[in-house]
Design a protein around this motif. Sequence first.
Motif, PDB file in Angstrom:
ATOM      1  N   PHE A 249      -0.366   7.771  -5.771  1.00  0.00           N
ATOM      2  CA  PHE A 249      -1.534   8.637  -5.663  1.00  0.00           C
ATOM      3  C   PHE A 249      -1.124  10.077  -5.359  1.00  0.00           C
ATOM      4  CE2 PHE A 249      -4.646  10.696  -2.877  1.00  0.00           C
ATOM      5  CZ  PHE A 249      -5.692  10.827  -3.776  1.00  0.00           C
TER       6      PHE A 249
ATOM      7  N   GLU B 149       1.041   2.412  -3.518  1.00  0.00           N
ATOM      8  CA  GLU B 149      -0.235   2.985  -3.943  1.00  0.00           C
ATOM      9  C   GLU B 149      -0.369   4.427  -3.449  1.00  0.00           C
ATOM     10  OE1 GLU B 149      -3.468   0.529  -2.784  1.00  0.00           O
ATOM     11  OE2 GLU B 149      -2.775  -1.220  -3.907  1.00  0.00           O
TER      12      GLU B 149
ATOM     13  N   SER C 276     -11.342   8.264  -0.772  1.00  0.00           N
ATOM     14  CA  SER C 276     -10.959   7.889   0.595  1.00  0.00           C
ATOM     15  C   SER C 276     -10.243   9.049   1.290  1.00  0.00           C
ATOM     16  CB  SER C 276     -10.054   6.658   0.569  1.00  0.00           C
ATOM     17  OG  SER C 276     -10.742   5.542   0.048  1.00  0.00           O
TER      18      SER C 276
ATOM     19  N   ASP D 202     -10.750   5.776  -6.328  1.00  0.00           N
ATOM     20  CA  ASP D 202     -11.106   5.288  -4.988  1.00  0.00           C
ATOM     21  C   ASP D 202     -10.223   5.948  -3.931  1.00  0.00           C
ATOM     22  OD1 ASP D 202     -13.076   3.679  -5.976  1.00  0.00           O
ATOM     23  OD2 ASP D 202     -11.886   1.850  -5.968  1.00  0.00           O
ATOM     24  N   ALA D 203      -8.930   6.069  -4.234  1.00  0.00           N
ATOM     25  CA  ALA D 203      -8.016   6.696  -3.283  1.00  0.00           C
ATOM     26  C   ALA D 203      -8.393   8.156  -3.063  1.00  0.00           C
ATOM     27  CB  ALA D 203      -6.576   6.591  -3.792  1.00  0.00           C
TER      28      ALA D 203
ATOM     29  N   LEU E 127      -8.608   2.741  -9.231  1.00  0.00           N
ATOM     30  CA  LEU E 127      -7.832   2.710  -7.993  1.00  0.00           C
ATOM     31  C   LEU E 127      -7.491   4.134  -7.552  1.00  0.00           C
ATOM     32  CD1 LEU E 127      -6.296   1.012  -5.870  1.00  0.00           C
ATOM     33  CD2 LEU E 127      -4.319   1.064  -7.394  1.00  0.00           C
TER      34      LEU E 127
ATOM     35  N   CYS F 182       0.824  -1.212   0.000  1.00  0.00           N
ATOM     36  CA  CYS F 182       0.000   0.000   0.000  1.00  0.00           C
ATOM     37  C   CYS F 182       0.856   1.259   0.000  1.00  0.00           C
ATOM     38  CB  CYS F 182      -0.961   0.005   1.183  1.00  0.00           C
ATOM     39  SG  CYS F 182      -0.167   0.201   2.782  1.00  0.00           S
TER      40      CYS F 182
ATOM     41  N   GLY G 164      -8.663  -0.216 -14.643  1.00  0.00           N
ATOM     42  CA  GLY G 164      -8.544  -0.623 -13.240  1.00  0.00           C
ATOM     43  C   GLY G 164      -7.665   0.324 -12.449  1.00  0.00           C
ATOM     44  N   HIS G 165      -6.622   0.811 -13.093  1.00  0.00           N
ATOM     45  CA  HIS G 165      -5.701   1.738 -12.425  1.00  0.00           C
ATOM     46  C   HIS G 165      -6.378   3.079 -12.179  1.00  0.00           C
ATOM     47  CE1 HIS G 165      -1.997   4.354 -12.250  1.00  0.00           C
ATOM     48  NE2 HIS G 165      -1.741   3.416 -11.359  1.00  0.00           N
TER      49      HIS G 165
END
Length: 210
Positions: free
Chosen positions: A78, A74, A115, A111-112, A108, A71, A104-105
């Motif tokens: 990000f 990631e 969040s 989503d980040a 991701l 992570c 998909g990337h």
Amino acid sequence: HLSTTDPAAHVLDAVGGVLPAGLLVSRIDPAAETARYSAEVLAAAEEAAAPVGGLDADERALLEEDLRSPCTEEIAVFRAFARTVAEAGDDAECVVVLDTAPTGHTLLLLDAAESYHREVARTVGAHIPDAVRALLPRLRDGRYTKMLLVTLAEATPVLEAARLQDDLRRAGIEPFGWIVNASLAVSETQHPLLAARAQLELPHLRRVRD
């Protein structure tokens, strides 16, 4: 500034390898960004522990082990993504084009962003970079960001792009438009085989248009 988060990183090939004046081409390198982020975290931890003599060997070893988690990469990528988006700022002369393939990337990263945005709303005084803090509002602002979906005139790519559009809309991001890449239907080819393939594209082009 033309950049990419895609590990394939073919953006330099797209401009023929020779850069005209005023164009910067780069890529977000996961390894370099992870090393940079890890160094920042370690430095911040050392600074926080300075009043008590700094981190001891066990504390540092534990933190370094945590930073080897998948992570970490990631988060680092990000943060670099947010930093690149922020480069456009309020300067009308500065345009950032950021390739986030594959689908998909992109999800991701989205989503980040959501969040982080929830964390910002929940936490007061948390140390979150300004670029990260402003990312989701910038992506949702059609005056700042133009989101373009790139597809081929084929069933699976169009389906994936349509799903991505649905996900973007659920996140409050309205795509600006679609680009259909490598289409034979617009080539006016007279070759029998290619012309037959061009006819097969037409239902997919209609779906994209609709």
